[in-house]
Structures are given as structure tokens and as C-alpha cells.
Design an enzyme around this catalytic site. Structure first.
Site, mmCIF file in Angstrom:
data_model
loop_
_atom_site.group_PDB
_atom_site.id
_atom_site.type_symbol
_atom_site.label_atom_id
_atom_site.label_comp_id
_atom_site.label_asym_id
_atom_site.label_seq_id
_atom_site.Cartn_x
_atom_site.Cartn_y
_atom_site.Cartn_z
ATOM 1 N N HIS A 59 38.645 -23.127 -49.240
ATOM 2 C CA HIS A 59 38.049 -23.429 -47.934
ATOM 3 C C HIS A 59 39.104 -23.150 -46.860
ATOM 4 O O HIS A 59 40.099 -23.861 -46.760
ATOM 5 C CB HIS A 59 37.584 -24.886 -47.870
ATOM 6 N N ASP A 304 39.514 -25.139 -55.202
ATOM 7 C CA ASP A 304 38.650 -25.893 -54.290
ATOM 8 C C ASP A 304 39.506 -26.496 -53.176
ATOM 9 O O ASP A 304 39.294 -27.639 -52.753
ATOM 10 C CB ASP A 304 37.866 -26.972 -55.021
ATOM 11 N N HIS A 308 41.559 -31.214 -44.721
ATOM 12 C CA HIS A 308 40.866 -32.026 -43.720
ATOM 13 C C HIS A 308 41.889 -32.593 -42.741
ATOM 14 O O HIS A 308 42.926 -33.116 -43.153
ATOM 15 C CB HIS A 308 40.114 -33.190 -44.368
ATOM 16 N N GLY A 323 37.589 -33.983 -50.522
ATOM 17 C CA GLY A 323 38.354 -32.748 -50.628
ATOM 18 C C GLY A 323 39.845 -32.976 -50.665
ATOM 19 O O GLY A 323 40.353 -33.986 -50.164
#
Length: 430
Positions: A59, A304, A308, A323
Site C-alpha cells: 500500500h 501487505d 498509517h 495495518g
């Protein structure tokens, strides 16, 4: 592409050799090679040379989530972790469900130039699970999208998933599924078990994962399509995958570093840094993940990587976003959980971090053997270089690592992308 002489490197942990790289391709491997004029020299110091790593599940948050990460900071973290290619998930703002957005992500990756950034296209418009996105348009765009996913959300409607797999078969692309039946996880906060009960957290049953994987394997078999299962976490899911593979289903699967190492016992502190989707599960599940990865039932390790910003993590457990960071710690966790116990050797590490991910995604120039005539994409690893993880010192814009303060084995000494050194001794080269 660059010219480079890598001296005294040990491919796959074997005997030391020198490698001469011209125009981004290995042209000669031997001992005592001299560097021609103008060729940079990288003294490998007898460290282990592996093919550059490929992450099928990253991400990068751009566009729209730059307060947590962007392509530049995420690429830096990837390169420092030994990666030469990453796949950027589509749950951005706007969602990567059109050619315009995926081309933007691809272009930003090229501008930064530290790793090959491959955008993952959304399966459905807005990740809403209702209307299929224009898979063909994205696949044929300049971004050349090879993988599609609604990651973060499951493509729950079986008819939509069936049609997506049929399109994927025709386009020769991969559908990557976030396997979670949301009807079983509504309000869930932790793995359904003893720890969740003791902490008073709503339970997240492993069945929510297993049932979707079983359904999707049947749909993929019918469509003749390539299905990839994201972040496997349940031991019983492995049984489903093993049976599907034995039946000839074109299914691959990934496990994250944190599901190889951490368990729900970490939740006793109520620290939201340990909140992740799917949740950390039991020690029995963790052991099953390691065994399945060694066996090949689980094909790859994918991070993954989910950065954040502090305002999304430094809050009460129920409000925190799920996450964890993963790009700079992945190799160390794999060494600790798989290589040190003897479940994998260095060739096995190359298989799960580089070769098999590139094969699944259809990347012709990544995950290649260390041999003459092959692209010079490498990770140089010091197997004895233990380090202590500090989130504030990682390259990501966020600091939400679950390994804060842990002493982990193995460090990435340098990363090479098509003959160009992108990182060395923990520093990014511009």
C-alpha cells in the site's frame, strides 16, 4: 541501466564470485574480474546475493493518502528492504479503478525510480463490489495492469467474482482476493478465540476466510483463471489450498511476515499497532503458515505493507485502522522464521521473496536467476547483520511497525535495479 562490477558476492549463499554488469544485464561471472574504465565497483564483502525481491501486496497510499505514505517514501522503504518491484494496491483516493489513476501510479513510480511500481487495478468500481471496473482498459493502458484486487474488501458477490475471473482468463491477468466474508466479521476486532474472549474483543472467525477461498477456488476452476489469495492466516485455509492445487486449480497464495511471526498473544497490551486485517491468529496457525510456505502450498511472502499516520493508529483499539509496516523488515522476519529453523535455505528465500512472486505476476525481468545474460536486479544481504527495529528510523512516512525494539537478523547491504545501485549501507541513492 548502468555498468557495474560486483566483487566477492555469494549468489544464493554459495561460493564467492564477481559479476560484471553492462547496460543492466549480467555479462560475465567469474573470479578476479577487473573493472573496465568507468565501471562502478560494489565490494560485496562476501555477503549473500539474491535476486531483487518482488512484493505482490504493497500500500503506497498515493493518490489521496499522502499523510501516511506516498510513492517516493514507499519506494525508498522497498528499496532499503531489498525490493526491486512492488505492486501497489488500489484502495487509494480516488480508487485505482480507471486507466487514468493506474497510469498516474505507474508514472510516479518511474519518476522516483527506486523500484518498479506496478499498479494493481480495482476489480469493481469504487471497490464497492457491485459493478466491474474496466479491467481490459487498465490491462491495455500504459500501466499494463497485470493484477486486479479490491483488497481491503472482499469481492463478495459470487456472480461478480465469477465474471471477473472469466475476464481475467481472457486477459491473462490475475485476480487477487481479500478473502473475508463480511457477514461473519461485522464488528470483529480480534481472532475468535481465548485471547479475544479474555480481552473482551469481538471475535473474528477463521471460517470467514476459509469459506471465501473455497468458493473462489471453485469459481477459478470453472473459469480456468488465475486466482491469488491475499494474506492467508488460517491453518484450515491451507487445507483448502492444498486440495485445490491438487485438483489443478490455478491458485496461488501469500502469507505476510507478521502472520509468520506474531500471534494474537501480542494483543494483550491493547496496542493498536497489532491491529491488522486479517487478524493475528494463534501459534498453531503461525506454525501452519511456516510449514505451508516451506512446502509450497503457500507460494510467496507478501508484506501487505500498510502505513498509517499517527492519528489513525494512536487511538483506542476499536477506532484504529488495521495495518502494519512491512517492507524494510520482511527479509529479517523470513530469515528468523524460515531460514534459521532450517525450513528454507537461501535458494528457498529467493523463491518466496523473488522468483515465485515474479512468476505469479508475469514479470519477465524480475525474479530471474543470477546468471549471465539475465537482468541485474539484486539484493545483497549480510546474514550476520542483526539490527534493532525503530519505527521512527524507517523510510516510510508512518512508523506503525509491530516489531518496535525487536532485534532481528540479516540486513540488506545494497539493492541493485538493472545494474544501478539504489541503496547501499542503509542509505538511498538519488
Amino acid at each position: 541501466m548502468s555498468d557495474l562490477l560486483i566483487s566477492n558476492a555469494r549468489p544464493y549463499g554459495g561460493d564467492a564470485v564477481d559479476l560484471l554488469v553492462r547496460d543492466g544485464v549480467v555479462t560475465e561471472i567469474g573470479r578476479g574480474l577487473d573493472a573496465p574504465d568507468g565501471v562502478e565497483v560494489l565490494d560485496a564483502g562476501g555477503h549473500v546475493l539474491l535476486p531483487g525481491f518482488v512484493d505482490l501486496h504493497t500500500h503506497l497510499r498515493e493518490p489521496g493518502g499522502e499523510e501516511s505514505e506516498d510513492v517516493a517514501t514507499g519506494s525508498a522503504a522497498a528499496a532499503l528492504g531489498g525490493y526491486t518491484a512492488v505492486f501497489a494496491m488500489p484502495n487509494t483516493d480516488p480508487v485505482a479503478d480507471t486507466a487514468v489513476v493506474v497510469e498516474h501510479v505507474r508514472r510516479r513510480g518511474e519518476e522516483v525510480g527506486l523500484v518498479d511500481v506496478h499498479p494493481v487495478g480495482a476489480v469493481t468500481v469504487g471497490l464497492e463490489g457491485v459493478k466491474m471496473a474496466e479491467l481490459g482498459t487498465m490491462a491495455r493502458s500504459r500501466a499494463q495492469v497485470r493484477m486486479f484486487s479490491d483488497d481491503g474488501r472482499c469481492v463478495h458477490d459470487p456472480l461478480v467474482m465469477r465474471r471477473a475471473l472469466e475476464y481475467a482468463s481472457a486477459l491473462e491477468v490475475v485476480i487477487a482476493q481479500h478473502a473475508e466474508d463480511h457477514r461473519l466479521t461485522a464488528g470483529a476486532q480480534a481472532h475468535e478465540g481465548v485471547v479475544a474472549s479474555r480481552l473482551g474483543l469481538a471475535g473474528w472467525p477463521a471460517t470467514a476466510e476459509e469459506t471465501i477461498v473455497a468458493r473462489d477456488c471453485a469459481l477459478a476452476r470453472e473459469a480456468g483463471a488465475a486466482l491469488h489469495v491475499c494474506h492467508v492466516s488460517s491453518a484450515r485455509t491451507i487445507d483448502v489450498l492444498r486440495a485445490a492445487k491438487a485438483a489443478g486449480v490455478r491458485v496461488s497464495a501469500e502469507v505476510t511476515p507478521h502472520h509468520l511471526l506474531l500471534t494474537d498473544a501480542a494483543l494483550t497490551s491493547y496496542d493498536p499497532v497489532h491491529k491488522v486485517n486479517p487478524p493475528l491468529r494463534t501459534g498453531a496457525d503461525t506454525r501452519a503458515m511456516r510449514e505451508a510456505l516451506a512446502e509450497g502450498v503457500i507460494d510467496v511472502v507478501a508484506t501487505d505493507h500498510a502505513p498509517h499516520a499517527a492519528q489513525y493508529k494512536d487511538t483506542e483499539w476499536a477506532a484504529a485502522r488495521p495495518g502494519m509496516l512491512g517492507l524494510q523488515t520482511a527479509l529479517s522476519v523470513v530469515v528468523h522464521t524460515m531460514l534459521e529453523p532450517g525450513l528454507l535455505d537461501w535458494r528457498g528465500v529467493a523463491r518466496v521473496l523473488s522468483e515465485r512472486p515474479a512468476e505469479i505476476a508475469g514479470l519477465p525481468d524480475q525474479g530471474r536467476p543470477i546468471a549471465e545474460g539475465e537482468p541485474a536486479n539484486f539484493a545483497l544481504v549480510d546474514p550476520d547483520g542483526a539490527w534493532t527495529v525503530r519505527g521512527a528510523k524507517l523510510a516510510s512516512r508512518a512508523a506503525n511497525t509491530p516489531y518496535e525494539g525487536m532485534r532481528l537478523p540479516a540486513t540488506v547491504v545494497a539493492t541493485v535495479l538493472r545494474g544501478r545501485i539504489t541503496t547501499t549501507q542503509g542509505e538511498v541513492r538519488s
